[in-house]
Design an enzyme around this catalytic site. Sequence first.
Site, PDB file in Angstrom:
ATOM      1  N   CYS A  65       0.831  -1.210   0.000  1.00 22.54           N
ATOM      2  CA  CYS A  65       0.000   0.000   0.000  1.00 22.54           C
ATOM      3  C   CYS A  65       0.866   1.261   0.000  1.00 22.54           C
ATOM      4  CB  CYS A  65      -0.924  -0.042   1.218  1.00 22.54           C
ATOM      5  SG  CYS A  65      -1.819   1.481   1.557  1.00 22.54           S
ATOM      6  N   CYS A  68       0.036   3.782   2.705  1.00 21.33           N
ATOM      7  CA  CYS A  68       0.479   3.258   4.007  1.00 21.33           C
ATOM      8  C   CYS A  68       1.963   3.559   4.215  1.00 21.33           C
ATOM      9  CB  CYS A  68       0.265   1.754   4.097  1.00 21.33           C
ATOM     10  SG  CYS A  68      -1.448   1.213   3.987  1.00 21.33           S
TER      11      CYS A  68
END
Length: 143
Positions: A65, A68
């Site tokens: 991600c 993230c």
Amino acid sequence: MLTVCPHCQTINRVPAERSANDPTCAKCKNALLDGQPVELTDANFDRFISRTELPIVVDFWAAWCGPCQMMAPQFKQAAERFKGRVIFAKVDSDNNPRAAARFGIRSLPTLVMLRGGAEVNRQAGAMQTAQIAAWVNNAAQGS
């Protein structure tokens, strides 16, 4: 107040007035509240969140991600700001699917604030340190 050692899972009693003074675990002598994000797994998640009396902010994330990865340093800085008052934890949702499923995590990153093992607030999407701090302050006041 009670807090679970992130290293050996021992439950420790820490006087509230000493929470910001770098308390150590009675068993393993590692830092309990050092202002660094704690890595939680399916194996230690339930014990940690249910037995720790401080609010816990969990970052559900994944290695693939991009948002993230961009938020990780911001989350770490926020953890340092709240040292001794709020515990910041990270759960890799790919490697720990039970913890992620328990909270119905559908987008990453997602922050969940917990108290006594129960969710009190949630926020999806990457944020900067100041945004995380504001969200934590608002969530803590609402709980």
